[in-house]
Design a protein around this motif. Sequence first.
Motif, PDB file in Angstrom:
ATOM      1  N   TYR A  42       0.982  -1.221  -0.175  1.00  0.00           N
ATOM      2  CA  TYR A  42       0.006   0.029   0.084  1.00  0.00           C
ATOM      3  C   TYR A  42       0.854   1.158  -0.049  1.00  0.00           C
ATOM      4  N   GLY A 341      -2.710   7.734   3.815  1.00  0.00           N
ATOM      5  CA  GLY A 341      -3.091   6.369   3.290  1.00  0.00           C
ATOM      6  C   GLY A 341      -3.282   5.254   4.332  1.00  0.00           C
ATOM      7  N   ASN A 344      -6.466   1.621   4.445  1.00  0.00           N
ATOM      8  CA  ASN A 344      -6.246   0.155   4.146  1.00  0.00           C
ATOM      9  C   ASN A 344      -5.234  -0.716   4.728  1.00  0.00           C
ATOM     10  N   VAL A 351       4.238  -1.747   2.957  1.00  0.00           N
ATOM     11  CA  VAL A 351       3.554  -0.460   2.486  1.00  0.00           C
ATOM     12  C   VAL A 351       5.092   0.135   1.565  1.00  0.00           C
ATOM     13  N   ALA A 362      -2.706   1.035  -4.888  1.00  0.00           N
ATOM     14  CA  ALA A 362      -1.946  -0.111  -4.215  1.00  0.00           C
ATOM     15  C   ALA A 362      -1.619  -1.123  -5.129  1.00  0.00           C
TER      16      ALA A 362
END
Length: 367
Positions: A42, A341, A344, A351, A362
Amino acid sequence: MYRWIAGMLVIAVLAFGTVIGFNIFVNQKIERALADLPQPTYPVTTTKLEPKTWSQSIKAIGFIEPNQGVNVSTEVSGTVTAINFENGDTTKKGKVLVELDSSVQQAELKVQQVQVPSVEANYNRQLTLYQDGTGTQRSMQDAKSDLDALKARIGTLQAEIAQREIKAPFSGRLGIRNVDLGQFVQAGDNIVRLDDLSVMRVRFSVEQADLSKISVGQGIELTVVSYPGRTFGGKINAIEPVVSNSTGLVTVQAEVPNDDRSLRGGMFANVSVKLESLQKQVVLPQTAVVYALYGDSVYLVESKDGQSKVRQVTVNVVEREGNQALIKGDLKFGDTVVTSGTQNLSNNAAVKVVDDPVSVPAKMPQL
């Protein structure tokens, strides 16, 4: 007949068992395939925790009023003969704003004034005779009484005439007049509003728990909706000596310079009383905080197995100011915190640090 029914039952059981076994086999295969898939990555933005200064303050809603403000009125009744100002004028202390008819008093004053030389001469003559021993003390005293009485009547008439000249009690700005030429006004009628706008006063209330944090001379800042983005500064000049027994609040007054006359009486203001700043604090953008019913948290970015992953840490949001928040929790300076961010993320999520997570989708595994 019974053998046929038993055979059919056996066939049904075998078919049902085959279907169940096939579904179990398929589910196991799916679970193994998902387990072998790579973890999604992500995009997030981050910041490194550094010690910051947090400015403390007491917030309140205040009411602004002028340093001095009155409705100029008349002490006596009379007819308006002159109006010496325009609506909205700036005036000086002592200026005659409105004149009422004083012709009767002026005429009577002249009658009394013309008698002064004669009465005064009589007193001087009686005084000379008394000093020479040819006159009596009573005659001298009667002449003195006549002179004093005449001067008293003149003073009274002059005071009555002065009452018919309505003057500005202090320098300031006038409002809209409420009288016209030739109008008969009664004693106490409102002539015009006059406000001294050079210095404004703002009154507000603070909780008694904060009483020990404020003192006379302490600085304040205020904002008003009329001037968005502008801040006015001032100082506390008075604190009520008692706490309201019905609200538990203490009334505070502050003076605010108003050189450009921007502030007006009757405005409401957002007041901030400056307190001592806290040093070396953890301050984060509010977007970094994940708010939830069971507690607030932030995500720390850590390196695991050569990959950036996040760890969720419970925190306490002590105060908020604009888009910043003062944070307490298991954090230390140098930690890398996710600032956007977070929607999620979960514990141990992979990440990728980017400049703008919105523009970078993502990276999801392919099935």
